[in-house]
Design a protein around this motif. Structure first.
Motif, PDB file in Angstrom:
ATOM      1  N   UNK A 239      -4.326  -1.646   3.500  1.00  0.00           N
ATOM      2  CA  UNK A 239      -4.663  -1.929   4.897  1.00  0.00           C
ATOM      3  C   UNK A 239      -6.001  -1.312   5.302  1.00  0.00           C
ATOM      4  N   UNK A 240      -6.683  -0.683   4.349  1.00  0.00           N
ATOM      5  CA  UNK A 240      -7.942  -0.007   4.664  1.00  0.00           C
ATOM      6  C   UNK A 240      -9.111  -0.979   4.491  1.00  0.00           C
ATOM      7  N   UNK A 241      -9.749  -1.365   5.592  1.00  0.00           N
ATOM      8  CA  UNK A 241     -10.896  -2.270   5.530  1.00  0.00           C
ATOM      9  C   UNK A 241     -12.112  -1.473   5.082  1.00  0.00           C
ATOM     10  N   UNK A 242     -12.780  -1.967   4.024  1.00  0.00           N
ATOM     11  CA  UNK A 242     -13.952  -1.256   3.503  1.00  0.00           C
ATOM     12  C   UNK A 242     -15.238  -2.084   3.664  1.00  0.00           C
ATOM     13  N   UNK A 243     -15.093  -3.410   3.663  1.00  0.00           N
ATOM     14  CA  UNK A 243     -16.231  -4.306   3.881  1.00  0.00           C
ATOM     15  C   UNK A 243     -15.862  -5.242   5.028  1.00  0.00           C
ATOM     16  N   UNK A 244     -16.692  -5.326   6.040  1.00  0.00           N
ATOM     17  CA  UNK A 244     -16.464  -6.208   7.183  1.00  0.00           C
ATOM     18  C   UNK A 244     -17.729  -7.026   7.410  1.00  0.00           C
TER      19      UNK A 244
ATOM     20  N   UNK B 124      -7.956   5.910   1.866  1.00  0.00           N
ATOM     21  CA  UNK B 124      -8.260   4.941   0.813  1.00  0.00           C
ATOM     22  C   UNK B 124      -7.874   5.495  -0.556  1.00  0.00           C
ATOM     23  N   UNK B 125      -8.150   6.767  -0.763  1.00  0.00           N
ATOM     24  CA  UNK B 125      -7.812   7.382  -2.052  1.00  0.00           C
ATOM     25  C   UNK B 125      -6.300   7.437  -2.241  1.00  0.00           C
ATOM     26  N   UNK B 126      -5.559   7.616  -1.174  1.00  0.00           N
ATOM     27  CA  UNK B 126      -4.096   7.597  -1.256  1.00  0.00           C
ATOM     28  C   UNK B 126      -3.598   6.226  -1.714  1.00  0.00           C
ATOM     29  N   UNK B 127      -4.261   5.164  -1.260  1.00  0.00           N
ATOM     30  CA  UNK B 127      -3.898   3.813  -1.695  1.00  0.00           C
ATOM     31  C   UNK B 127      -4.119   3.654  -3.194  1.00  0.00           C
ATOM     32  N   UNK B 128      -5.168   4.306  -3.696  1.00  0.00           N
ATOM     33  CA  UNK B 128      -5.489   4.201  -5.118  1.00  0.00           C
ATOM     34  C   UNK B 128      -4.540   4.995  -6.003  1.00  0.00           C
TER      35      UNK B 128
ATOM     36  N   UNK C 162      -1.342   4.785  -5.825  1.00  0.00           N
ATOM     37  CA  UNK C 162      -0.110   4.020  -6.010  1.00  0.00           C
ATOM     38  C   UNK C 162      -0.076   3.346  -7.380  1.00  0.00           C
ATOM     39  N   UNK C 163       1.138   3.038  -7.847  1.00  0.00           N
ATOM     40  CA  UNK C 163       1.291   2.345  -9.131  1.00  0.00           C
ATOM     41  C   UNK C 163       0.737   0.921  -9.069  1.00  0.00           C
ATOM     42  N   UNK C 164       0.813   0.310  -7.875  1.00  0.00           N
ATOM     43  CA  UNK C 164       0.239  -1.022  -7.661  1.00  0.00           C
ATOM     44  C   UNK C 164      -0.790  -0.925  -6.545  1.00  0.00           C
ATOM     45  N   UNK C 165      -2.029  -1.279  -6.864  1.00  0.00           N
ATOM     46  CA  UNK C 165      -3.138  -1.210  -5.909  1.00  0.00           C
ATOM     47  C   UNK C 165      -3.492  -2.629  -5.474  1.00  0.00           C
ATOM     48  N   UNK C 166      -3.567  -2.853  -4.161  1.00  0.00           N
ATOM     49  CA  UNK C 166      -3.904  -4.178  -3.632  1.00  0.00           C
ATOM     50  C   UNK C 166      -5.350  -4.223  -3.166  1.00  0.00           C
ATOM     51  N   UNK C 167      -6.071  -5.227  -3.656  1.00  0.00           N
ATOM     52  CA  UNK C 167      -7.422  -5.518  -3.179  1.00  0.00           C
ATOM     53  C   UNK C 167      -7.367  -6.879  -2.493  1.00  0.00           C
ATOM     54  N   UNK C 168      -7.728  -6.929  -1.227  1.00  0.00           N
ATOM     55  CA  UNK C 168      -7.643  -8.173  -0.455  1.00  0.00           C
ATOM     56  C   UNK C 168      -9.061  -8.626  -0.098  1.00  0.00           C
ATOM     57  N   UNK C 169      -9.381  -9.850  -0.460  1.00  0.00           N
ATOM     58  CA  UNK C 169     -10.716 -10.410  -0.253  1.00  0.00           C
ATOM     59  C   UNK C 169     -10.597 -11.643   0.634  1.00  0.00           C
ATOM     60  N   UNK C 170     -11.253 -11.637   1.778  1.00  0.00           N
ATOM     61  CA  UNK C 170     -11.244 -12.775   2.695  1.00  0.00           C
ATOM     62  C   UNK C 170     -12.590 -13.482   2.587  1.00  0.00           C
ATOM     63  N   UNK C 171     -12.578 -14.697   1.999  1.00  0.00           N
ATOM     64  CA  UNK C 171     -13.821 -15.432   1.775  1.00  0.00           C
ATOM     65  C   UNK C 171     -14.286 -16.215   3.003  1.00  0.00           C
ATOM     66  N   UNK C 172     -13.378 -16.433   3.957  1.00  0.00           N
ATOM     67  CA  UNK C 172     -13.716 -17.121   5.223  1.00  0.00           C
ATOM     68  C   UNK C 172     -14.331 -18.495   4.997  1.00  0.00           C
TER      69      UNK C 172
END
Length: 390
Positions: free
Chosen positions: A331-336, A348-352, A354-364
């Motif tokens: 849920x941590x936005x890094x690029x807007x 953000x480091x806490x998210x990393x 985790x055993x499963x790390x989610x990267x979400x990319x919105x191409x718009x």
């Protein structure tokens, strides 16, 4: 796990490996609609042309598998040895050789030790049992650390339809598909054309959307057999089509996740979600660029919030990508809108971690969404692959 009706399994030690089981067998008590998809690598394992030829009838009764040796780049001898495996199995099971499919996995460029293989096939036939799935799963493993299995069931017109999937795969994982063998069996009654469509649909959304190291294998294969022993009506293009397809997709997703989780040296699964792509194909291209970036994978392993590596990987697609995309980790936005924003680095480091790390990319740039799985890259991967044949 509920047993799929009408299937027997075995896995035995034939001496291809030092200790572990290395020859496996699946046997259907009745004729099964059968289909498979194979690697797109130019240099294919010898089992692929043999199995393709035997699948022309659209049915099969058995699949014989060996590990520790890929039977690849062995020329005409490799083809003859793969064919011989089907002939030996067929004779012992009192079938036609065309009823038997074959698969191999392991070291490339080494001839099959056919005396050991023949001994293993005989033992595998005599060891067949409905409880033999665990032995079969061990027999197909190479650098895998764990066995991989997924099962599900659903009810259709008063009958319970069961599906079981078993797979191996740990390294050389990259579409299309991965260094993997997968075997799916079901007691559903399905038209062959419907079975083909379902398997292709599911493979394209699962096994073709995973990567551990970006290396395409020579032997990738996904087999499916449907013997109709559930007693249910035939699955066609109506409601039952979608019921079965959803169940099959669940199996393929589960096995794909297990393969990435067991990636050679992997400590984390990285789930890349690309949103609002103009097409599924382009969304997959974007996800693959990130998935195969060694800089991204090592940063995730080190739990280092160096997220410029993600945007750099996406940017290799040049003018095909908009400049105002968004990227987040969990849920941590890094690029807007294409620019780095102030973010809580500790969170953000806490998210990393985790055993499963989610990267979400919105191409718009559309309305398609794609999910792609990869793993981190560690020192252990180098150790495993620097000593594979020794």
């Amino acid at each position: 796990m509920k047993k799929v009706k009408g299937f027997l399994f075995s896995g035995v030690h034939a001496g291809l490996k030092r200790k572990r089981k290395d020859v496996g067998l699946i046997y259907s008590l009745s004729e099964a609609s059968s289909f498979a998809v194979f690697t797109k690598n130019k240099f294919k394992g010898a089992h692929i042309p043999v199995s393709k030829e035997h699948l022309k009838s659209g049915t099969s009764r058995a699949i014989i598998v060996n590990s520790a040796n890929a039977n690849t780049l062995n020329g005409e001898k490799g083809i003859k040895d793969a064919m011989r495996m089907t002939e030996i199995t067929a004779k012992l099971l009192k079938l036609n050789k065309e009823d038997v499919l074959v698969a191999s996995t392991g070291v490339i460029g080494v001839p099959l030790p056919m005396k050991k293989i023949e001994k293993g096939i005989k033992l595998a036939v005599s060891s067949l049992t409905k409880n033999g799935t665990s032995d079969f799963e061990e027999a197909i493993m190479t650098t895998d650390k764990v066995k991989k299995e997924a099962s599900t069931y659903f009810r259709y017109k008063g009958n319970e339809i069961r599906i079981l999937g078993m797979a191996k795969g740990s390294g050389m994982i990259e579409p299309n598909m991965a260094t993997m063998l997968a075997f799916i069996v079901t007691d559903a009654r399905i038209e062959l054309d419907v079975l083909r469509r379902m398997l292709k649909f599911c493979v394209n959304r699962t096994f073709n959307r995973i990567s551990v190291d970006g290396c395409m294998s020579t032997n990738d294969s996904v087999f499916i057999m449907a013997n109709g022993r559930s007693g249910s009506p035939r699955i066609d293009r109506g409601k039952s089509f979608y019921m079965f397809r959803d169940a099959l997709l669940e199996i393929c997703k589960d096995l794909s996740f297990q393969i990435v989780k067991d990636g050679e040296g992997a400590t984390k699964v990285i789930r890349i979600i690309v949103k609002n792509a103009e097409s599924e194909s382009f969304g997959k291209d974007v996800a693959r660029r990130v998935a195969n970036s060694n800089l991204v994978k090592t940063a995730i392993y080190g739990e280092d919030p160096n997220f410029g590596r993600i945007i750099a990987a996406i940017g290799t697609l040049s003018d095909k990508v908009r400049e105002d995309i968004d990227v987040s980790v969990g849920e941590v936005i890094i690029i807007k809108n294409g620019r780095v924003v102030e973010f809580d680095r500790k969170r953000a480091k806490e998210k990393l971690k985790k055993d499963t790390v989610e990267i979400i990319i919105d191409l718009k740039d559309g309305n398609k969404e794609v999910e792609f799985l990869t793993s981190d890259l560690t020192e252990e991967y180098v150790v495993i692959n620097s000593r594979y044949t020794t």
